[in-house]
Design a protein around this motif. Sequence first.
Motif, mmCIF file in Angstrom:
data_model
loop_
_atom_site.group_PDB
_atom_site.id
_atom_site.type_symbol
_atom_site.label_atom_id
_atom_site.label_comp_id
_atom_site.label_asym_id
_atom_site.label_seq_id
_atom_site.Cartn_x
_atom_site.Cartn_y
_atom_site.Cartn_z
ATOM 1 N N ALA A 310 0.846 -1.204 0.000
ATOM 2 C CA ALA A 310 0.000 0.000 0.000
ATOM 3 C C ALA A 310 0.875 1.246 0.000
ATOM 4 O O ALA A 310 1.060 1.906 1.030
ATOM 5 C CB ALA A 310 -0.931 -0.022 1.209
ATOM 6 N N SER A 311 1.434 1.567 -1.159
ATOM 7 C CA SER A 311 2.289 2.746 -1.303
ATOM 8 C C SER A 311 2.076 3.348 -2.689
ATOM 9 O O SER A 311 1.846 2.612 -3.656
ATOM 10 C CB SER A 311 3.770 2.364 -1.133
ATOM 11 N N LYS A 346 10.243 -3.043 0.309
ATOM 12 C CA LYS A 346 10.594 -1.667 -0.032
ATOM 13 C C LYS A 346 10.121 -1.325 -1.441
ATOM 14 O O LYS A 346 9.878 -2.207 -2.266
ATOM 15 C CB LYS A 346 12.107 -1.465 0.067
ATOM 16 N N VAL A 347 9.992 -0.034 -1.710
ATOM 17 C CA VAL A 347 9.557 0.451 -3.018
ATOM 18 C C VAL A 347 10.556 1.491 -3.516
ATOM 19 O O VAL A 347 11.384 1.992 -2.750
ATOM 20 C CB VAL A 347 8.140 1.068 -2.944
ATOM 21 N N VAL A 348 10.474 1.803 -4.807
ATOM 22 C CA VAL A 348 11.380 2.776 -5.409
ATOM 23 C C VAL A 348 10.635 4.091 -5.617
ATOM 24 O O VAL A 348 9.597 4.130 -6.286
ATOM 25 C CB VAL A 348 11.926 2.262 -6.756
ATOM 26 N N GLY A 352 14.460 7.291 -7.577
ATOM 27 C CA GLY A 352 15.159 6.032 -7.798
ATOM 28 C C GLY A 352 15.742 5.426 -6.548
ATOM 29 O O GLY A 352 16.643 4.592 -6.623
ATOM 30 N N GLU A 353 15.232 5.833 -5.380
ATOM 31 C CA GLU A 353 15.760 5.337 -4.112
ATOM 32 C C GLU A 353 14.839 4.245 -3.557
ATOM 33 O O GLU A 353 13.611 4.356 -3.624
ATOM 34 C CB GLU A 353 15.843 6.474 -3.090
ATOM 35 N N TRP A 354 15.451 3.199 -3.005
ATOM 36 C CA TRP A 354 14.676 2.163 -2.319
ATOM 37 C C TRP A 354 14.327 2.664 -0.921
ATOM 38 O O TRP A 354 15.207 3.020 -0.152
ATOM 39 C CB TRP A 354 15.477 0.878 -2.213
ATOM 40 N N ILE A 355 13.016 2.710 -0.635
ATOM 41 C CA ILE A 355 12.572 3.223 0.661
ATOM 42 C C ILE A 355 11.500 2.309 1.255
ATOM 43 O O ILE A 355 10.853 1.536 0.547
ATOM 44 C CB ILE A 355 11.997 4.659 0.537
#
Length: 386
Positions: A310-311, A346-348, A352-355
């Motif tokens: 859920a992002s 995690k999502v990008v 372009g960062e994995w968070i």
Amino acid sequence: MFATDNEDDQIPYEANASKAHEALSLKAAEKSMVLLKNDHFLPLEKARISSVAVIGPTVRNIGALAGNYAGTANQYVTFDAGIRQVLSEDARVTYALGCHLYADHAESSLSRANERESEAVIAAAHADITVLCLGLDPTIEGEQGDSGNVYGSGDKASLSLPGQQKCLLEKVLATGKPVIVVLTAGSALSLDGLEGHPNVKAIIHAWYPGSHGGRALANILFGDASPSGKLPVTFYKDTVGLPDFSDYSMSERTYQNTQLEVLYPFGYGLTYGRAVVKSATLEDLALTITLSNAGEYACEEVLQVYAKIASEFAPKHHKLIAFERVVLPKAEDVQVTVHLKSDSFKVVNTQGEWIADGATAILSVDFGQPTADSLLKTISLTEVFG
């Protein structure tokens, strides 16, 4: 590779083509082939078959076994050779080339076009079953600039069968005899709607199965091995609606984002068993799952765990976060534990960062992508990331 202390340099020559290595090659081929369709037809009963026609441009094609980036194997078991090995001497196995891989002339331009087609149709008409071997080989499919890839130049014009292969398929189907289609390729192929033809009883995507590919195919056809491979890519019906090749955006690409109705989804593959997920419990990212096989055959299955996060940065659909190959005896329960990784949730972001983002994720546990029958479980991402 060139280090003086490379332990692989200590492998003796006698290990080359050893029985153990040949057996591993066969096992790898059996496990990689994907059963795409089975109209309650496979596995075949050897005792009930008196004749088989093995037809097509990849039947005895060594390139269709080896693919790209391959050395020279100690031996090659072609598709018809493998079937001959498994069937008893009382069964008649006939071979017909049918057509060239992509050209109008199967063998010689001095003859009329499609000169081997009638032979193939006659062979199919006089057989109990036809195994029709179609698809690609490295002369068509490879990287741009491959010296052997003079036809495709590293790419293919469509997802359809090349050259006269579709015409051969149509004429063999017109005999009314049951047909098993075996496809060789390192990529997705489409039969342009003929997948649903009533005479197409089964479809196996064999990829480029290696030197023992013919025996692996025969073992699957006659039930000495249950197919267990899953698609590592999406098989689309055609290229209509796909993003332009030069468009590097992921917004409509892969199973995670596509809005298209696909031919066969990523992760898809049939077996001879009937596996069921009975329950799943999650504790500290350890997912313990109870499975059962309610089918008539023992099999291997590939358990797949997907997450819908859920992002706003998550894919439109879901993504594969874990999988496990499981042996499932007939009529038995099996328990397996899959250890999930927190990084999988995690999502990008747009930089372009994995968070870590989002409050929850829905887990799906099944033998393919989530369906209405999949076991679903909602988890808190706060517990995942702490």
